[in-house]
Design a protein around this motif. Structure first.
Motif, PDB file in Angstrom:
ATOM      1  N   GLU A   8     -41.403  -1.897 -45.896  1.00  0.00           N
ATOM      2  CA  GLU A   8     -42.818  -2.079 -46.189  1.00  0.00           C
ATOM      3  C   GLU A   8     -43.095  -1.637 -47.621  1.00  0.00           C
ATOM      4  O   GLU A   8     -42.624  -0.588 -48.043  1.00  0.00           O
ATOM      5  CB  GLU A   8     -43.697  -1.275 -45.238  1.00  0.00           C
ATOM      6  N   ILE A   9     -43.855  -2.469 -48.317  1.00  0.00           N
ATOM      7  CA  ILE A   9     -44.233  -2.167 -49.690  1.00  0.00           C
ATOM      8  C   ILE A   9     -45.744  -1.987 -49.739  1.00  0.00           C
ATOM      9  O   ILE A   9     -46.497  -2.918 -49.444  1.00  0.00           O
ATOM     10  CB  ILE A   9     -43.825  -3.319 -50.640  1.00  0.00           C
ATOM     11  N   PRO A  10     -46.209  -0.785 -50.096  1.00  0.00           N
ATOM     12  CA  PRO A  10     -47.640  -0.594 -50.278  1.00  0.00           C
ATOM     13  C   PRO A  10     -48.043  -1.084 -51.672  1.00  0.00           C
ATOM     14  O   PRO A  10     -47.260  -0.992 -52.620  1.00  0.00           O
ATOM     15  CB  PRO A  10     -47.810   0.918 -50.157  1.00  0.00           C
ATOM     16  N   ALA A  11     -49.251  -1.611 -51.793  1.00  0.00           N
ATOM     17  CA  ALA A  11     -49.708  -2.114 -53.083  1.00  0.00           C
ATOM     18  C   ALA A  11     -51.186  -1.798 -53.283  1.00  0.00           C
ATOM     19  O   ALA A  11     -51.973  -1.894 -52.340  1.00  0.00           O
ATOM     20  CB  ALA A  11     -49.477  -3.614 -53.174  1.00  0.00           C
ATOM     21  N   ASP A  12     -51.533  -1.432 -54.491  1.00  0.00           N
ATOM     22  CA  ASP A  12     -52.943  -1.209 -54.823  1.00  0.00           C
ATOM     23  C   ASP A  12     -53.676  -2.546 -54.937  1.00  0.00           C
ATOM     24  O   ASP A  12     -54.834  -2.658 -54.559  1.00  0.00           O
ATOM     25  CB  ASP A  12     -53.065  -0.445 -56.146  1.00  0.00           C
ATOM     26  N   ASP A  13     -52.983  -3.550 -55.454  1.00  0.00           N
ATOM     27  CA  ASP A  13     -53.543  -4.878 -55.634  1.00  0.00           C
ATOM     28  C   ASP A  13     -52.576  -5.876 -54.981  1.00  0.00           C
ATOM     29  O   ASP A  13     -51.550  -6.229 -55.559  1.00  0.00           O
ATOM     30  CB  ASP A  13     -53.692  -5.155 -57.133  1.00  0.00           C
ATOM     31  N   ILE A  14     -52.900  -6.309 -53.771  1.00  0.00           N
ATOM     32  CA  ILE A  14     -52.011  -7.178 -52.992  1.00  0.00           C
ATOM     33  C   ILE A  14     -51.693  -8.467 -53.747  1.00  0.00           C
ATOM     34  O   ILE A  14     -50.534  -8.877 -53.819  1.00  0.00           O
ATOM     35  CB  ILE A  14     -52.626  -7.505 -51.606  1.00  0.00           C
ATOM     36  N   GLU A  15     -52.689  -9.117 -54.305  1.00  0.00           N
ATOM     37  CA  GLU A  15     -52.443 -10.391 -54.999  1.00  0.00           C
ATOM     38  C   GLU A  15     -51.489 -10.211 -56.176  1.00  0.00           C
ATOM     39  O   GLU A  15     -50.591 -11.016 -56.388  1.00  0.00           O
ATOM     40  CB  GLU A  15     -53.753 -11.019 -55.473  1.00  0.00           C
ATOM     41  N   ARG A  16     -51.698  -9.167 -56.949  1.00  0.00           N
ATOM     42  CA  ARG A  16     -50.814  -8.902 -58.085  1.00  0.00           C
ATOM     43  C   ARG A  16     -49.394  -8.640 -57.599  1.00  0.00           C
ATOM     44  O   ARG A  16     -48.419  -9.154 -58.154  1.00  0.00           O
ATOM     45  CB  ARG A  16     -51.331  -7.718 -58.891  1.00  0.00           C
ATOM     46  N   ALA A  17     -49.248  -7.840 -56.526  1.00  0.00           N
ATOM     47  CA  ALA A  17     -47.924  -7.522 -55.970  1.00  0.00           C
ATOM     48  C   ALA A  17     -47.261  -8.775 -55.389  1.00  0.00           C
ATOM     49  O   ALA A  17     -46.055  -8.971 -55.555  1.00  0.00           O
ATOM     50  CB  ALA A  17     -48.042  -6.436 -54.908  1.00  0.00           C
ATOM     51  N   ARG A  18     -48.028  -9.614 -54.714  1.00  0.00           N
ATOM     52  CA  ARG A  18     -47.477 -10.872 -54.167  1.00  0.00           C
ATOM     53  C   ARG A  18     -46.901 -11.731 -55.285  1.00  0.00           C
ATOM     54  O   ARG A  18     -45.794 -12.258 -55.174  1.00  0.00           O
ATOM     55  CB  ARG A  18     -48.566 -11.669 -53.448  1.00  0.00           C
ATOM     56  N   LYS A  19     -47.645 -11.885 -56.361  1.00  0.00           N
ATOM     57  CA  LYS A  19     -47.175 -12.692 -57.487  1.00  0.00           C
ATOM     58  C   LYS A  19     -45.948 -12.064 -58.133  1.00  0.00           C
ATOM     59  O   LYS A  19     -44.988 -12.766 -58.473  1.00  0.00           O
ATOM     60  CB  LYS A  19     -48.291 -12.855 -58.515  1.00  0.00           C
ATOM     61  N   PHE A  20     -45.965 -10.742 -58.304  1.00  0.00           N
ATOM     62  CA  PHE A  20     -44.850 -10.055 -58.942  1.00  0.00           C
ATOM     63  C   PHE A  20     -43.563 -10.212 -58.131  1.00  0.00           C
ATOM     64  O   PHE A  20     -42.557 -10.693 -58.650  1.00  0.00           O
ATOM     65  CB  PHE A  20     -45.184  -8.566 -59.118  1.00  0.00           C
ATOM     66  N   TYR A  21     -43.579  -9.810 -56.854  1.00  0.00           N
ATOM     67  CA  TYR A  21     -42.368  -9.877 -56.033  1.00  0.00           C
ATOM     68  C   TYR A  21     -41.956 -11.320 -55.739  1.00  0.00           C
ATOM     69  O   TYR A  21     -40.771 -11.622 -55.651  1.00  0.00           O
ATOM     70  CB  TYR A  21     -42.542  -9.081 -54.733  1.00  0.00           C
ATOM     71  N   GLY A  22     -42.932 -12.195 -55.599  1.00  0.00           N
ATOM     72  CA  GLY A  22     -42.612 -13.600 -55.392  1.00  0.00           C
ATOM     73  C   GLY A  22     -41.887 -14.191 -56.592  1.00  0.00           C
ATOM     74  O   GLY A  22     -40.894 -14.904 -56.452  1.00  0.00           O
ATOM     75  N   SER A  23     -42.383 -13.880 -57.783  1.00  0.00           N
ATOM     76  CA  SER A  23     -41.749 -14.381 -59.005  1.00  0.00           C
ATOM     77  C   SER A  23     -40.407 -13.703 -59.268  1.00  0.00           C
ATOM     78  O   SER A  23     -39.447 -14.345 -59.682  1.00  0.00           O
ATOM     79  CB  SER A  23     -42.667 -14.157 -60.206  1.00  0.00           C
ATOM     80  N   LEU A  24     -40.339 -12.404 -59.029  1.00  0.00           N
ATOM     81  CA  LEU A  24     -39.120 -11.645 -59.303  1.00  0.00           C
ATOM     82  C   LEU A  24     -37.975 -12.050 -58.386  1.00  0.00           C
ATOM     83  O   LEU A  24     -36.870 -12.330 -58.845  1.00  0.00           O
ATOM     84  CB  LEU A  24     -39.401 -10.146 -59.161  1.00  0.00           C
ATOM     85  N   PHE A  25     -38.235 -12.081 -57.076  1.00  0.00           N
ATOM     86  CA  PHE A  25     -37.167 -12.308 -56.101  1.00  0.00           C
ATOM     87  C   PHE A  25     -37.229 -13.670 -55.402  1.00  0.00           C
ATOM     88  O   PHE A  25     -36.343 -14.009 -54.623  1.00  0.00           O
ATOM     89  CB  PHE A  25     -37.190 -11.218 -55.019  1.00  0.00           C
ATOM     90  N   GLY A  26     -38.286 -14.430 -55.619  1.00  0.00           N
ATOM     91  CA  GLY A  26     -38.436 -15.705 -54.921  1.00  0.00           C
ATOM     92  C   GLY A  26     -38.901 -15.537 -53.480  1.00  0.00           C
ATOM     93  O   GLY A  26     -38.748 -16.446 -52.667  1.00  0.00           O
ATOM     94  N   TRP A  27     -39.484 -14.374 -53.160  1.00  0.00           N
ATOM     95  CA  TRP A  27     -39.958 -14.123 -51.808  1.00  0.00           C
ATOM     96  C   TRP A  27     -41.252 -14.885 -51.551  1.00  0.00           C
ATOM     97  O   TRP A  27     -42.095 -15.046 -52.426  1.00  0.00           O
ATOM     98  CB  TRP A  27     -40.222 -12.640 -51.603  1.00  0.00           C
ATOM     99  N   LYS A  28     -41.436 -15.311 -50.283  1.00  0.00           N
ATOM    100  CA  LYS A  28     -42.701 -15.887 -49.836  1.00  0.00           C
ATOM    101  C   LYS A  28     -43.462 -14.773 -49.124  1.00  0.00           C
ATOM    102  O   LYS A  28     -42.933 -14.161 -48.198  1.00  0.00           O
ATOM    103  CB  LYS A  28     -42.464 -17.043 -48.873  1.00  0.00           C
TER     104      LYS A  28
END
Length: 88
Positions: A8-28
């Motif tokens: 589980e990854i906690p995030a202060d800003d979910i949208e920013r974290a989604r874009k970051f990890y999605g772009s970094l690792f290709g995660w959906k």
């Protein structure tokens, strides 16, 4: 051998974290259905035990949590203590 089965990854800003990890690792990363404010992280592995979740950070010190499959929680808690660790 025990292995991580969920994280589980906690995030202060979910949208920013989604874009970051999605772009970094290709995660959906998509919101779970229903009212729960929790997001499923699809790592792209054929093994769903390598997936995880994302949620709003609950407190400033909250870090990434890893869940590990063990044969017995009691046995491994005893092993943690025998190795000098602390069960909280």
């Amino acid at each position: 051998m025990s292995s991580i089965v969920w994280f589980e990854i906690p995030a202060d800003d979910i949208e920013r974290a989604r874009k970051f990890y999605g772009s970094l690792f290709g995660w959906k990363i998509e919101k779970f259905p229903g009212d729960m404010d929790y997001w499923h992280i699809d790592t792209g592995s054929n093994d769903v035990t390598r997936d995880g979740g994302m949620m709003k950070r609950q407190h400033p010190q909250q870090g990434i949590t890893s869940y590990i499959d063990v044969s017995s929680v009691e046995d491994f808690a005893a092993k943690v203590q025998a190795l000098g660790g602390k069960v909280l």
